[in-house]
Design a protein around this motif. Structure first.
Motif, mmCIF file in Angstrom:
data_model
loop_
_atom_site.group_PDB
_atom_site.id
_atom_site.type_symbol
_atom_site.label_atom_id
_atom_site.label_comp_id
_atom_site.label_asym_id
_atom_site.label_seq_id
_atom_site.Cartn_x
_atom_site.Cartn_y
_atom_site.Cartn_z
ATOM 1 N N PHE A 4 -58.596 30.796 54.076
ATOM 2 C CA PHE A 4 -58.044 30.991 55.425
ATOM 3 C C PHE A 4 -59.181 31.502 56.295
ATOM 4 O O PHE A 4 -60.276 31.795 55.784
ATOM 5 N N ALA A 28 -66.855 47.137 57.708
ATOM 6 C CA ALA A 28 -67.816 46.052 57.916
ATOM 7 C C ALA A 28 -69.137 46.328 57.208
ATOM 8 O O ALA A 28 -69.914 45.406 56.949
ATOM 9 N N GLY A 79 -65.166 38.326 58.829
ATOM 10 C CA GLY A 79 -66.149 39.039 58.014
ATOM 11 C C GLY A 79 -66.608 38.206 56.827
ATOM 12 O O GLY A 79 -67.793 38.223 56.459
HETATM 13 N N1 EPU Z 1 -58.631 38.855 54.423
HETATM 14 C C1 EPU Z 1 -58.333 38.704 53.083
HETATM 15 N N2 EPU Z 1 -59.374 38.507 52.210
HETATM 16 C C2 EPU Z 1 -60.675 38.506 52.606
HETATM 17 C C3 EPU Z 1 -60.965 38.684 53.979
HETATM 18 C C4 EPU Z 1 -59.928 38.856 54.870
HETATM 19 O O1 EPU Z 1 -57.173 38.701 52.687
HETATM 20 O O2 EPU Z 1 -61.559 38.354 51.741
HETATM 21 C C5 EPU Z 1 -57.526 39.007 55.393
HETATM 22 C C6 EPU Z 1 -57.554 40.336 56.131
HETATM 23 O O3 EPU Z 1 -56.919 41.355 55.400
HETATM 24 C C7 EPU Z 1 -56.836 40.001 57.423
HETATM 25 C C8 EPU Z 1 -57.256 38.535 57.667
HETATM 26 O O4 EPU Z 1 -57.697 38.039 56.413
HETATM 27 O O5 EPU Z 1 -55.460 40.050 57.227
HETATM 28 C C9 EPU Z 1 -58.355 38.346 58.685
HETATM 29 O O6 EPU Z 1 -59.430 39.215 58.376
HETATM 30 P P1 EPU Z 1 -60.922 38.934 58.858
HETATM 31 O O7 EPU Z 1 -61.787 38.861 57.638
HETATM 32 O O8 EPU Z 1 -60.925 37.777 59.781
HETATM 33 O O9 EPU Z 1 -61.240 40.244 59.681
HETATM 34 P P2 EPU Z 1 -62.438 41.258 59.506
HETATM 35 O O10 EPU Z 1 -63.714 40.532 59.348
HETATM 36 O O11 EPU Z 1 -62.080 42.280 58.480
HETATM 37 C C10 EPU Z 1 -62.979 41.315 62.056
HETATM 38 C C11 EPU Z 1 -63.192 42.373 63.081
HETATM 39 C C12 EPU Z 1 -61.860 43.028 63.415
HETATM 40 C C13 EPU Z 1 -60.916 41.942 63.925
HETATM 41 C C14 EPU Z 1 -60.790 40.814 62.890
HETATM 42 C C15 EPU Z 1 -59.942 39.653 63.359
HETATM 43 C C16 EPU Z 1 -65.432 43.143 62.643
HETATM 44 C C17 EPU Z 1 -66.322 44.219 62.172
HETATM 45 N N3 EPU Z 1 -64.112 43.370 62.576
HETATM 46 O O12 EPU Z 1 -62.430 41.976 60.925
HETATM 47 O O13 EPU Z 1 -62.112 43.959 64.444
HETATM 48 O O14 EPU Z 1 -59.651 42.495 64.174
HETATM 49 O O15 EPU Z 1 -62.098 40.321 62.558
HETATM 50 O O16 EPU Z 1 -60.460 39.137 64.536
HETATM 51 O O17 EPU Z 1 -65.906 42.104 63.090
HETATM 52 C C18 EPU Z 1 -61.718 45.908 65.705
HETATM 53 O O18 EPU Z 1 -62.786 45.659 66.305
HETATM 54 O O19 EPU Z 1 -60.903 46.775 66.087
HETATM 55 C C19 EPU Z 1 -61.407 45.149 64.502
HETATM 56 C C20 EPU Z 1 -60.504 45.551 63.599
#
Ligand code: EPU
Length: 422
Positions: free
Chosen positions: A162, A94, A166
């Motif tokens: 999608f 993050a 983040g």
């Molecule tokens: N994705 C892409 N491209 C991107 C961004 C995401 O392919 O540019 C994919 C990711 O690989 C994943 C999906 O989209 O398969 C969803 O990812 P997202 O961006 O929503 O997740 P994140 O922002 O990386 C946050 C939380 C995670 C939580 C997820 C889903 C934070 C710091 N992290 O991650 O938290 O699982 O959203 O709700 O906010 C945890 O706290 O244990 C944790 C992993």
């Protein structure tokens, strides 16, 4: 390295106060870089991920002080370097989200690409697409992303491919200081996104619609400093509720908003728990009740959160009947399965490891198990509490990323658990 040693078989009973949301606080710290003045964050949880963010800002010359009220004071104007090194970004993905605020405020930044992760590949293509749409010139060099803009970023209409939590947060922070009105479509709707928008608005931003799929950001020239306290941690709340249910106990979690955990509470009720919702607290009672297996499909908010999937699997392992758990967010988030099997669980992975079929057993048996990521480690702690005999959970540093004082809190709830150096 430390491990947790748990003597199982005690029902979790009592009450706790939930912490502020880790996944909100770490984004608020990145976003504080946008402010032209000091930002104070209240009620900041003592977590390894928060320490990593403090270390990263310190590395950039930003002065960060923990004051006598245990608030985090951030003085972003002291910044001397716009570079986030690999050594820090790789330990917490993050932190990549400092890129947008740095480009928006200073016109340049160099941030390491986060690399792989235990739960999935986790690309950042949507982040980079958004920053480019806002006019940043983005290039890659030796594992680093360099972003440059001359003058202010320019507002744009951006459609995410999608739901990305983040990505939505990152582009929202970049667009705050852009010239004109940015419209983000197909946004993620997690409460932490709304929280970030509220925080930025306190500093003088003009963001509307956060928490819905369409966010409008009216760019402003400057953000001031300010004070803010993040929302409570719905995943920590959920983890303790599941732990009480799986161990046949009863718990009241204070500083907990039921509206942020609707999907979980519905599943816990379906599993047989009695739930009472208060103003800012949730009570769960499982004493003398039989756990029933429940099917789970994870999804973007408000669907069932992937961050509670592992914990809910432990509950299903101890429930009457069979259940299926489908993980739709991350491609490799079942690493707790082999560990739970070591404790006597009956789980079979199917569909290219995206579905787990769980057959409830009468009891789990304590064993030596290994934590592989933050939420997987929580599921193993719950399993250890509910199991017969002794469980040791190794690689506890994973759990310290997101659960403050887990052993002290669990001890106060009656669990025989202690931390040992290895
Ligand atoms: N994705 C892409 N491209 C991107 C961004 C995401 O392919 O540019 C994919 C990711 O690989 C994943 C999906 O989209 O398969 C969803 O990812 P997202 O961006 O929503 O997740 P994140 O922002 O990386 C946050 C939380 C995670 C939580 C997820 C889903 C934070 C710091 N992290 O991650 O938290 O699982 O959203 O709700 O906010 C945890 O706290 O244990 C944790 C992993």
């Amino acid at each position: 390295m430390a491990l947790l040693r748990i003597q199982g078989g005690t029902a979790l009973c009592g009450d706790i106060v939930a912490s502020s949301a880790k996944n909100s606080v770490i984004n608020l710290i990145s976003a504080a870089l946008l402010a032209d003045g000091s930002v104070t964050l209240g009620n900041v949880p003592h977590l390894r991920d928060v320490s990593t963010m403090i270390e990263l800002l310190g590395h950039m010359g930003v002065v960060v002080v923990i004051n006598d009220r245990m608030e985090l004071e951030i003085h972003p104007n002291a910044i001397t370097s716009m570079k986030a090194p690999y050594e820090l970004v790789k330990t917490m993905r993050a932190s990549f989200n400092v890129l947008g605020p740095l480009i928006a405020r200073y016109g340049e930044a160099e941030v390491s690409l986060p690399g792989g992760c235990a739960i999935g590949t986790r690309p950042v293509d949507q982040h980079l697409k958004g920053l480019r749409a806002l006019g940043a010139d983005i290039t890659m060099h030796e594992g680093y992303v360099r972003g440059v803009v001359s003058g202010r970023l320019q507002a744009a209409r951006i459609m995410f491919d999608f739901s990305t939590v983040g990505g939505t947060e990152h582009i929202m922070t970049a667009a705050v200081l852009a010239e004109g009105t940015t419209v983000l479509e197909n946004c993620a709707k997690e409460p932490e996104i709304e929280d970030l928008a509220r925080f930025l608005n306190v500093l003088g931003a003009d963001i509307r619609g956060a928490g819905t799929s369409r966010i409008e950001i009216h760019g402003v020239e400057r953000l001031s400093g300010g004070y803010y306290e993040a929302i409570s941690d719905r995943i920590e709340v959920g983890t303790y509720l599941i732990a009480a249910a799986a161990s046949g106990g009863s718990i009241t979690v204070n500083n907990a908003l039921a509206s942020h955990n609707t999907a979980l509470l519905a599943k816990l009720q379906e599993a047989g728990a009695a739930i009472e919702i208060g103003d800012n607290c949730i009570t769960l009672d499982m004493t003398g009740r039989q756990l029933k297996a429940v099917n789970i499909v994870t999804g973007p908010y408000p669907a069932f959160p992937t961050d509670l999937q592992a914990q809910m699997m432990t509950l299903n392992c101890l429930a009457k009947g069979a259940s299926s758990i489908q993980e739709t967010i991350f491609e490799n988030r079942f690493m707790h399965v082999p560990e739970l099997i070591r404790m006597g669980a009956e789980i079979e992975l199917q569909n290219n490891n995206s579905v787990a079929l769980v057959k409830g057993v009468d009891r789990l048996v304590g064993a030596q198990v290994m934590a592989t990521d933050l939420r997987a480690s929580a599921s193993l702690v719950i399993a250890g509490i509910a199991a017969d005999g002794e469980t040791t959970v190794d690689r506890v540093y994973h759990i310290d990323r997101g659960y403050q004082q887990i052993e002290e809190r669990m001890q106060r709830l009656g669990v025989d658990i202690r931390r040992e150096a290895r």
